[in-house]
Motif scaffolding. Structure first.
Motif, short mmCIF file in Angstrom:
data_model
loop_
_atom_site.label_atom_id
_atom_site.label_comp_id
_atom_site.label_asym_id
_atom_site.label_seq_id
_atom_site.Cartn_x
_atom_site.Cartn_y
_atom_site.Cartn_z
N ARG A 35 0.84 -1.19 0.00
CA ARG A 35 0.00 0.00 0.00
C ARG A 35 0.88 1.24 0.00
O ARG A 35 1.96 1.26 0.60
CB ARG A 35 -0.90 0.01 1.23
CG ARG A 35 -1.88 -1.15 1.22
CD ARG A 35 -2.83 -1.07 2.37
NE ARG A 35 -2.12 -1.35 3.62
CZ ARG A 35 -2.66 -1.23 4.83
NH1 ARG A 35 -3.90 -0.85 4.96
NH2 ARG A 35 -1.96 -1.50 5.90
N VAL A 36 0.42 2.26 -0.66
CA VAL A 36 1.15 3.53 -0.73
C VAL A 36 0.29 4.59 -0.06
O VAL A 36 -0.89 4.76 -0.40
CB VAL A 36 1.44 3.91 -2.20
CG1 VAL A 36 2.16 5.24 -2.27
CG2 VAL A 36 2.23 2.82 -2.89
N PHE A 37 0.86 5.28 0.92
CA PHE A 37 0.15 6.32 1.64
C PHE A 37 0.75 7.68 1.30
O PHE A 37 1.97 7.83 1.22
CB PHE A 37 0.23 6.09 3.15
CG PHE A 37 -0.34 4.77 3.58
CD1 PHE A 37 -1.71 4.58 3.60
CD2 PHE A 37 0.48 3.72 3.95
CE1 PHE A 37 -2.25 3.37 4.00
CE2 PHE A 37 -0.05 2.51 4.35
CZ PHE A 37 -1.42 2.33 4.37
N SER A 38 -0.11 8.65 1.13
CA SER A 38 0.37 10.01 0.84
C SER A 38 0.96 10.62 2.11
O SER A 38 0.69 10.19 3.23
CB SER A 38 -0.78 10.87 0.33
OG SER A 38 -1.71 11.09 1.36
N ALA A 39 1.76 11.64 1.91
CA ALA A 39 2.37 12.34 3.05
C ALA A 39 1.31 12.98 3.93
O ALA A 39 1.43 12.97 5.17
CB ALA A 39 3.36 13.38 2.54
N GLU A 40 0.25 13.51 3.32
CA GLU A 40 -0.83 14.13 4.09
C GLU A 40 -1.52 13.10 4.99
O GLU A 40 -1.83 13.39 6.15
CB GLU A 40 -1.87 14.78 3.16
CG GLU A 40 -1.36 15.96 2.37
CD GLU A 40 -0.62 15.55 1.10
OE1 GLU A 40 -0.80 14.41 0.64
OE2 GLU A 40 0.16 16.38 0.61
N TYR A 41 -1.77 11.90 4.46
CA TYR A 41 -2.41 10.84 5.25
C TYR A 41 -1.51 10.45 6.42
O TYR A 41 -1.99 10.30 7.55
CB TYR A 41 -2.71 9.63 4.36
CG TYR A 41 -3.31 8.48 5.11
CD1 TYR A 41 -4.66 8.47 5.45
CD2 TYR A 41 -2.54 7.39 5.49
CE1 TYR A 41 -5.22 7.43 6.15
CE2 TYR A 41 -3.08 6.33 6.19
CZ TYR A 41 -4.42 6.36 6.53
OH TYR A 41 -4.97 5.32 7.23
N LYS A 42 -0.22 10.28 6.16
CA LYS A 42 0.70 9.90 7.23
C LYS A 42 0.73 10.95 8.34
O LYS A 42 0.68 10.60 9.53
CB LYS A 42 2.12 9.71 6.66
CG LYS A 42 2.24 8.52 5.74
CD LYS A 42 3.65 8.47 5.17
CE LYS A 42 3.78 7.42 4.11
NZ LYS A 42 5.13 7.40 3.52
N ARG A 78 -1.63 13.08 9.06
CA ARG A 78 -2.94 13.08 9.75
C ARG A 78 -3.02 11.95 10.76
O ARG A 78 -3.49 12.14 11.89
CB ARG A 78 -4.06 12.96 8.72
CG ARG A 78 -5.45 13.06 9.33
CD ARG A 78 -6.53 13.09 8.28
NE ARG A 78 -6.55 11.92 7.42
CZ ARG A 78 -7.13 10.75 7.75
NH1 ARG A 78 -7.72 10.62 8.92
NH2 ARG A 78 -7.12 9.74 6.92
#
Length: 81
Positions: free
Chosen positions: A49-56, A58
């Motif tokens: 899975r790839v998570f965006s920097a904003e999600y991380k 948050r």
């Protein structure tokens, strides 16, 4: 008195080997091609899975705001644990 109708000598004369049957032989490779399943290349290997920097950021902020015992619930809700 025994209720078993057979004696030991009765069992000595019985051949317990399974007879060789031609119908039990494996099928030739030409018969397998019709029923053999071909794997889907997309299902061969799972992708990470790839998570965006904003999600991380948050999730980290939400984890820092958690009180005692709430972190596990947050991780399960986000399917991270």
């Amino acid at each position: 008195m025994s209720t078993w109708p057979h004696t030991v000598s009765d069992w000595d004369n019985i051949d317990f080997r399974v007879p060789y049957r031609v119908k039990d032989m494996p099928k030739s490779t030409s018969e397998h091609h019709r029923t053999q399943v071909t794997p889907d290349p997309a299902l061969e290997k799972r992708t990470r899975r790839v998570f965006s920097a904003e999600y991380k950021l948050r999730i980290i902020a939400a984890a820092n705001a958690c009180k005692h015992g709430e972190l596990g619930a947050l991780l399960r809700k986000e399917k991270l644990y």
